[in-house]
Design an enzyme around this catalytic site. Sequence first.
Site, PDB file in Angstrom:
ATOM      1  N   GLU A  74       0.832  -1.260  -0.065  1.00  0.00           N
ATOM      2  CA  GLU A  74      -0.066  -0.288  -0.110  1.00  0.00           C
ATOM      3  C   GLU A  74       0.995   1.136   0.220  1.00  0.00           C
ATOM      4  O   GLU A  74       0.398   2.254  -0.663  1.00  0.00           O
ATOM      5  CB  GLU A  74      -0.848   0.007   1.224  1.00  0.00           C
TER       6      GLU A  74
ATOM      7  N   LYS B 243      -6.885   1.288  11.986  1.00  0.00           N
ATOM      8  CA  LYS B 243      -7.072  -0.060  12.478  1.00  0.00           C
ATOM      9  C   LYS B 243      -5.944  -0.411  13.772  1.00  0.00           C
ATOM     10  O   LYS B 243      -6.141  -1.299  14.306  1.00  0.00           O
ATOM     11  CB  LYS B 243      -6.779  -0.734  11.603  1.00  0.00           C
TER      12      LYS B 243
END
Length: 417
Positions: free
Chosen positions: A318, A341
């Site tokens: 990512e 997260k």
Amino acid sequence: MDPVNGQRVVITGMGLISCIGKDTRENWQNAIDGKSGIRRITLIDPEPFTSQVAGEVRGFDPEAVLDRRIVKRADRYTQFALVASRAAWNHAGLSDSRTDPDRLGVIIGTGIGGIGTLEEEHVKALERGVDRISPFFCPMMIGNMASGMVAIDLGAKGINFATMTACATSGHAIAASYDAIKLGRADVIMAGGSEAPITVMGLGGFCALKAVSTRNDDPPTASRPFDRGRDGFVMAEGAAVVVLEEYEHARKRGAEILAELIGIGMTCDAYHMTAPPEGGEGAARSMSLAMREAGLAPEDVAYLNAHGTSTELNDIYETQAIKTAFGEDVARKKLLVSSTKSVTGHMLGAAGAMELALTVLAMRESVIPPTATLEVPGEGCDLDYVPREARKADIRYALTNSFGFGGHNVTLAIGRV
């Protein structure tokens, strides 16, 4: 900002329930405080599992907020969806509006659905006989029932379906709702996701896949996006629902507009069942498409709420995808990136909607929630991930990413109104 074409789509409400809060304000406060909701598992006996930590919604009593008859006929994931949807509905002031029920839609997805009901009824069938299976087994288990029951609860008679693209689920639900409103098919859509995966098979399956953290000795720091010590994601449950509304409809009823959804990007890796491709090519295209539709240059975007799962491959690929989409110079020097997260764990099908809501709040409050557990960045993770502490920032435009098993990628772009 004017959209590329069609109607303008704005966000006028949100409802959140997760391991870090039972309402939107509590979720936001704990996110910016970097207060993790990850603890040792209590919903099932964790001892047999390699991963024994999760983001549970602790102290959740469905009968305190829902009719007892509904509770008995709804899986835990549907209960969460009902609670979040009612909160979003009230936040948007829709209970006082005259929204046409035929123009009111619901698109709420789930990655796993009623797995708790499935397990309970399977055990019952094996131990007590198939004639003891509940007549509500099928409707409680299936993945579209949250969307269906929310529609019943709110009297929504317009467009209604469920998305199911693993961890990209609620990102796609929001994207589909955006498209429907732009095309004039609805005035208001309740969009999001819900998940209750902390069961024997849910946890056991991800343990077998070796995808989840085994940092059992320190649960609050088990989810470590972009950190050198990351060893897998942390399962979490809960729901997030946002109210998407056609701009003129919202304006005419005097709604508070929280933000505008100005672009979406959707791609597929077409590569592997669970792993992203090296370099994150599909994720990069997803971000680029969202910016293109929104009419944004990379330097316009101040903040990116990353998918940031705390897995070895996702976090580095990512990062590489962000550099490709934004360019090395912008990605390294101008863009602020964080993964919420780190405190919520991975809410699977509900993650995308949760992260969009937190991104909207970041924009409104001019505060970026931190990657709270990031201590030493991992190799190749070399962007500004807002480590440990929240940071003040002026955010006019922001993106949020959601990527799912199967190679599904979705990016949402929002702007300040």
